[in-house]
Design a protein around this motif. Structure first.
Motif, mmCIF file in Angstrom:
data_model
loop_
_atom_site.group_PDB
_atom_site.id
_atom_site.type_symbol
_atom_site.label_atom_id
_atom_site.label_comp_id
_atom_site.label_asym_id
_atom_site.label_seq_id
_atom_site.Cartn_x
_atom_site.Cartn_y
_atom_site.Cartn_z
ATOM 1 N N VAL A 1 11.772 6.130 -28.094
ATOM 2 C CA VAL A 1 11.705 4.749 -28.593
ATOM 3 C C VAL A 1 11.523 4.746 -30.105
ATOM 4 C CG1 VAL A 1 10.282 2.664 -28.603
ATOM 5 C CG2 VAL A 1 10.851 3.782 -26.429
ATOM 6 N N VAL A 2 10.552 5.540 -30.572
ATOM 7 C CA VAL A 2 10.241 5.551 -32.006
ATOM 8 C C VAL A 2 11.455 6.029 -32.803
ATOM 9 C CG1 VAL A 2 8.805 6.589 -33.797
ATOM 10 C CG2 VAL A 2 7.783 5.869 -31.642
ATOM 11 N N ARG A 3 12.098 7.095 -32.311
ATOM 12 C CA ARG A 3 13.227 7.646 -33.048
ATOM 13 C C ARG A 3 14.362 6.614 -33.128
ATOM 14 N NH1 ARG A 3 14.185 12.067 -30.340
ATOM 15 N NH2 ARG A 3 12.586 13.276 -31.445
ATOM 16 N N GLU A 4 14.633 5.992 -32.000
ATOM 17 C CA GLU A 4 15.732 5.032 -31.951
ATOM 18 C C GLU A 4 15.497 3.895 -32.940
ATOM 19 O OE1 GLU A 4 16.532 3.530 -27.992
ATOM 20 O OE2 GLU A 4 17.659 1.872 -28.898
ATOM 21 N N GLU A 5 14.289 3.342 -32.925
ATOM 22 C CA GLU A 5 13.977 2.219 -33.817
ATOM 23 C C GLU A 5 14.033 2.642 -35.277
ATOM 24 O OE1 GLU A 5 13.936 -0.876 -32.978
ATOM 25 O OE2 GLU A 5 14.296 -0.192 -30.916
ATOM 26 N N MET B 1 15.881 4.993 -36.546
ATOM 27 C CA MET B 1 17.295 5.166 -36.897
ATOM 28 C C MET B 1 17.925 3.814 -37.223
ATOM 29 S SD MET B 1 18.129 8.197 -37.060
ATOM 30 C CE MET B 1 17.616 9.810 -36.591
ATOM 31 N N THR B 2 17.668 2.845 -36.349
ATOM 32 C CA THR B 2 18.220 1.512 -36.568
ATOM 33 C C THR B 2 17.746 0.969 -37.911
ATOM 34 O OG1 THR B 2 17.764 1.267 -34.215
ATOM 35 C CG2 THR B 2 18.646 -0.671 -35.344
ATOM 36 N N ALA B 3 16.439 1.107 -38.168
ATOM 37 C CA ALA B 3 15.874 0.578 -39.406
ATOM 38 C C ALA B 3 16.502 1.262 -40.619
ATOM 39 C CB ALA B 3 14.356 0.779 -39.406
ATOM 40 N N LEU B 4 16.713 2.598 -40.513
ATOM 41 C CA LEU B 4 17.328 3.346 -41.617
ATOM 42 C C LEU B 4 18.748 2.858 -41.870
ATOM 43 C CD1 LEU B 4 16.211 7.056 -41.157
ATOM 44 C CD2 LEU B 4 15.925 5.639 -43.202
ATOM 45 N N ALA B 5 19.492 2.640 -40.792
ATOM 46 C CA ALA B 5 20.869 2.166 -40.905
ATOM 47 C C ALA B 5 20.898 0.798 -41.587
ATOM 48 C CB ALA B 5 21.499 2.093 -39.513
ATOM 49 N N ASP B 6 19.973 -0.044 -41.197
ATOM 50 C CA ASP B 6 19.897 -1.378 -41.792
ATOM 51 C C ASP B 6 19.569 -1.314 -43.275
ATOM 52 O OD1 ASP B 6 20.494 -2.410 -39.402
ATOM 53 O OD2 ASP B 6 18.470 -3.127 -38.894
ATOM 54 N N SER B 7 18.705 -0.399 -43.646
ATOM 55 C CA SER B 7 18.182 -0.376 -45.011
ATOM 56 C C SER B 7 19.232 -0.021 -46.048
ATOM 57 C CB SER B 7 17.027 0.617 -45.110
ATOM 58 O OG SER B 7 17.549 1.923 -44.996
ATOM 59 N N HIS B 8 20.357 0.593 -45.604
ATOM 60 C CA HIS B 8 21.361 1.006 -46.580
ATOM 61 C C HIS B 8 21.945 -0.167 -47.335
ATOM 62 C CE1 HIS B 8 21.171 5.145 -45.906
ATOM 63 N NE2 HIS B 8 21.526 5.085 -44.620
ATOM 64 N N GLY B 9 22.061 -1.335 -46.673
ATOM 65 C CA GLY B 9 22.652 -2.500 -47.329
ATOM 66 C C GLY B 9 21.692 -3.187 -48.288
ATOM 67 N N ARG B 10 20.375 -2.877 -48.124
ATOM 68 C CA ARG B 10 19.378 -3.638 -48.887
ATOM 69 C C ARG B 10 19.118 -3.008 -50.263
ATOM 70 N NH1 ARG B 10 14.890 -3.792 -45.224
ATOM 71 N NH2 ARG B 10 16.351 -4.352 -43.606
ATOM 72 N N ASP C 1 12.012 -1.924 -43.887
ATOM 73 C CA ASP C 1 11.049 -3.002 -43.662
ATOM 74 C C ASP C 1 10.018 -2.514 -42.637
ATOM 75 O OD1 ASP C 1 9.611 -5.207 -43.171
ATOM 76 O OD2 ASP C 1 11.333 -6.554 -42.842
ATOM 77 N N VAL C 2 8.923 -1.962 -43.132
ATOM 78 C CA VAL C 2 7.945 -1.309 -42.261
ATOM 79 C C VAL C 2 7.319 -2.296 -41.268
ATOM 80 C CG1 VAL C 2 5.797 0.014 -42.208
ATOM 81 C CG2 VAL C 2 7.458 0.382 -44.024
ATOM 82 N N GLU C 3 7.087 -3.471 -41.762
ATOM 83 C CA GLU C 3 6.436 -4.476 -40.906
ATOM 84 C C GLU C 3 7.309 -4.803 -39.689
ATOM 85 O OE1 GLU C 3 4.710 -8.823 -41.704
ATOM 86 O OE2 GLU C 3 4.497 -7.405 -43.373
ATOM 87 N N ALA C 4 8.602 -5.024 -39.947
ATOM 88 C CA ALA C 4 9.518 -5.352 -38.849
ATOM 89 C C ALA C 4 9.640 -4.164 -37.899
ATOM 90 C CB ALA C 4 10.895 -5.705 -39.410
ATOM 91 N N LEU C 5 9.655 -2.955 -38.487
ATOM 92 C CA LEU C 5 9.794 -1.749 -37.670
ATOM 93 C C LEU C 5 8.614 -1.604 -36.716
ATOM 94 C CD1 LEU C 5 11.229 0.925 -37.034
ATOM 95 C CD2 LEU C 5 9.906 1.984 -38.868
ATOM 96 N N SER C 6 7.415 -1.746 -37.251
ATOM 97 C CA SER C 6 6.247 -1.583 -36.375
ATOM 98 C C SER C 6 6.227 -2.670 -35.307
ATOM 99 C CB SER C 6 4.957 -1.602 -37.197
ATOM 100 O OG SER C 6 4.818 -2.840 -37.820
#
Lengths: 435, 270
Positions: A369-373, A375-384, A390-395
């Protein structure tokens, strides 16, 4: 085992470990003779046990001094009765008459008994080394018969480990407790290595033959057998591949012999001090070990006063053997402590063996679960801008994902059965009440 | 010097370990102590090499230096003996002996080679010292083996096969160590004395002097010669030969330490 009861009620069957057996203390020789079965007997017994559908795993051990039957089954008293009947039938005892000669143990008592047997604490000669091999052999047969499952495997391996610990950590098997092995021990203390020694055996008695066997054990020695009758001397010489001489050949044989074992029936000394003195001079003071196990004695006691001659008679040997037996009894206390430790360690394995896969599965799941989330967060962050996560959203997402299933499960359980032990379990596991 | 302190500590640990193993009669402890002793010997060898380079000559000339060399040699011989035979237990005598010698050798009386007497300024003298010391180290080890032999012999004769006799090496192994040590020790010792006599003739004019040290050394040499003769010719083994070994070695110790302490001698250089 008893400790199973409380934990797994309602989840699975209760399994009991039952052991029924008899040994040299509980049964007479006559009874042991009838029961002592061969390797085939052990197999037959395990096969018969497995025919009973209630019995999951079985193990049978049969030596000349004991028979042990071990079974893993649901029905404790039924299995015990069955095992007792089997042994009773094997010994030709009328049903119901077996009470005194058999003992039975269950649960951790059975585990302890098996550990004690394997570690040779329950043997007639405490600390004798054969029993471990016999148990190993019986275990191999039980494997062949398909009677040993996970439990028996683990139990037997644990008992081998315990036996090894007892042997290496206590002096229980360190000192000789028979006249023959005592003589061999002494010879090693005198000569160091026993390789290529010459042994003179006087008399064709069983005692000297036995002592010689201990001495010849792996030392490629040479044997000279002396006896009043030629056939006696020849017989001993043949056993050890040596030469035979008459009693008048002793004087000559003393020139080469390193060890002399004497057990001939004779009214006067066969070896006198003068003879030994002459021999010592001829052999240039090489050490000479004389063992006199005959009564009346064959060797003049004064011969022991010569510098390089070591003379032991049967009483000397017996005295040391008795001392060693006492030491073994002292060492047995330390051994019992090791047994207790190992029984506890086995119990711990047994109690926790079910939780181990659960722990592993839980860990894998959380990691996934942690790894998947992440990864998603990392993928999202490239555009920002600044590529920051966004640590808050991730947690938040991890929390939701992780707790979703437990929460749904708790709610369902609550709806079906009311706020039951599952809620209590969660409160306890996460220590919610402590904060 | 840190290196020397390390050597001392290793010797001490090994000696204590060996003595403790004798007390609790656990052979594993004795084996571990022997490894410590091996480390001590290695560091000690390094220390001797360093001093050699410092002085430009083998550091064996002063009584204290020679004691250090002797303890190193005894240790090396013990390690070799226990590697070849089952006699690890001998360390209980050898390790404390080595530690005792290095202790005494640590007393600060360093002799500068520059001010050494003329008698020692020669390769002959150094060869004399090295041979004698190596011989003495072998004889010291022989004495250790003889002491243990006497204990084991007594136990076996009195039919006491107790924990101690079980722990001590067999008579056969002890006798083998004894024999090898006496043969090598006596050979080196004799060679050493011979070289010493040659040097004495060169320096003092005559090879032989009626000097206490000369006489005592000769007495102990005679004892060892007698012992070796009895062993080789008559096959002496057992108690008699062990007792004679100890007696001869005690005389030898007297000759070694008596030097300038118990008696005056011309064999004195500092």
């Amino acid at each position: 085992m008893e400790f199973f009861l409380e934990r797994f009620i309602g989840f699975r069957d209760m399994i009991h470990l039952v052991l029924v057996g008899m040994n040299h203390r509980t049964a007479s020789v006559a009874l042991r003779e009838r029961l002592a079965c061969s390797a085939g007997g052990e197999l037959a017994m395990t096969a018969e046990l497995l025919r009973n559908h209630d019995i999951r795993e079985a193990f049978a051990l049969s030596t000349c001094n004991r028979v042990e039957l071990l079974a893993l089954a649901r029905d404790l008293s039924g299995t015990e009765r069955l095992l007792r009947e089997m042994l009773g039938a094997g010994a030709d005892l009328p049903p119901g008459k077996s009470g005194d000669c058999f003992y039975s143990y269950s649960g951790r008592e059975a585990v302890r008994h098996l550990f004690r047997v394997t570690a040779s604490l329950d043997s007639m000669v405490m600390g004798e080394p054969q029993i471990l091999g016999q148990v190993k052999e019986a275990y191999r047969r039980s494997l062949e018969a398909g009677a040993a499952g996970l439990f028996i495997n683990k139990l037997l391996h644990h008992s081998f480990r315990t036996a090894k610990r007892v042997r290496s950590e206590t002096a229980i098997a360190a000192n000789a407790v028979s006249v023959g092995s005592m003589a061999a021990d002494l010879a090693k203390k005198i000569f160091g290595s026993l390789r290529k020694r010459t042994i003179l055996i006087i008399g064709a008695g069983e005692m000297s033959e036995l002592a010689a066997k201990h001495l010849m054990n792996g030392c490629e020695g040479r044997v000279v057998a002396a006896n009043r009758s030629a056939e006696g001397a020849l017989r001993i010489a043949e056993i050890f591949g040596g030469v035979a001489v008459g009693l008048d050949g002793i004087e000559n044989a003393l020139n080469d012999a390193d060890i002399v074992i004497s057990s001939a029936g004779a009214s006067e000394f066969l070896i006198t001090k003068a003879m030994v003195e002459r021999a010592v001079r001829r052999r240039k003071n090489r050490l000479l070990f004389l063992i006199d196990i005959a009564v009346p004695r064959n060797i003049e006691p004064a011969a022991g006063s010569i510098d390089t001659v070591y003379l032991y008679n049967i009483d000397d040997l017996q005295e040391i053997v008795d001392q060693n037996l006492c030491t073994r009894k002292e060492e047995a206390l330390a051994a019992e402590a090791i047994i207790e430790e190992e029984v506890q360690s086995f119990e711990k394995w047994y109690k926790t063996r079910d939780v181990v896969p659960t722990i592993a599965a839980l860990r894998t799941k959380v990691e996934a679960v942690v790894r998947e989330e992440l990864m998603t967060a990392l993928a999202d962050s490239h555009g920002r801008p600044g590529s920051s996560i966004d640590v808050e959203a991730l947690s938040r997402t991890i929390t939701n994902k992780m707790l979703h299933e437990p929460i749904v499960g708790m709610k369902e359980e609550c709806f079906d059965n009311g706020a039951t032990y599952l809620t209590a379990a969660v409160r306890r596991l996460f220590r919610l009440d402590n904060e | 010097m840190i290196l020397f302190a390390t050597v001392m500590v290793f010797y001490l640990v090994a000696a204590l370990g060996h003595l403790l193993s004798l007390a609790v009669k656990r052979i594993t402890l004795a084996r571990a102590s022997s490894w410590v002793l091996l480390a001590a010997a290695a560091f000690h060898g390094l220390f001797i090499a360093v001093r050699w380079i410092e002085f430009g000559a083998p550091p064996v000339v002063s009584v204290y230096d020679s004691l250090g060399f002797l303890s190193w040699a005894v240790t090396a011989i013990y390690l070799f003996a226990q590697w070849r035979t089952q006699t690890t237990v001998l360390g209980a005598v050898a390790a404390p002996a080595a530690f005792g010698m290095i202790m005494i050798s640590s007393w600060p009386t360093t002799v500068d080679v520059g001010v050494l007497s003329f008698a020692l300024k020669s390769g002959w003298a150094v060869a004399h010292i090295v041979c004698t010391l190596a011989g003495e180290a072998f004889l010291c080890m022989a004495c250790c083996a003889a002491i243990v032999y006497l204990i084991q012999d007594r136990l076996l004769k009195r039919k006491r096969l107790n924990a101690l006799s079980r722990y001590l090496p067999s008579l056969g192994d002890l006798d083998r160590v004894l024999h090898v040590c006496i043969v090598s020790g006596f050979t080196l010792f004799t060679l050493g004395i011979f070289l010493g006599l040659l040097r004495a003739r060169a320096v003092w004019g005559a090879a032989w002097h009626w000097d206490p040290k000369f006489i005592i050394v000769f007495v102990s040499w005679f004892f060892f010669a007698l012992l070796l003769h009895q062993r080789l010719a008559l096959g002496w083994k057992g108690k008699k030969s062990a007792v004679l070994t100890v007696v001869a070695f005690v005389v030898l110790i007297f000759a070694f330490f008596g030097d300038g302490i118990l008696f005056g001698t011309i064999h004195r250089f500092s």
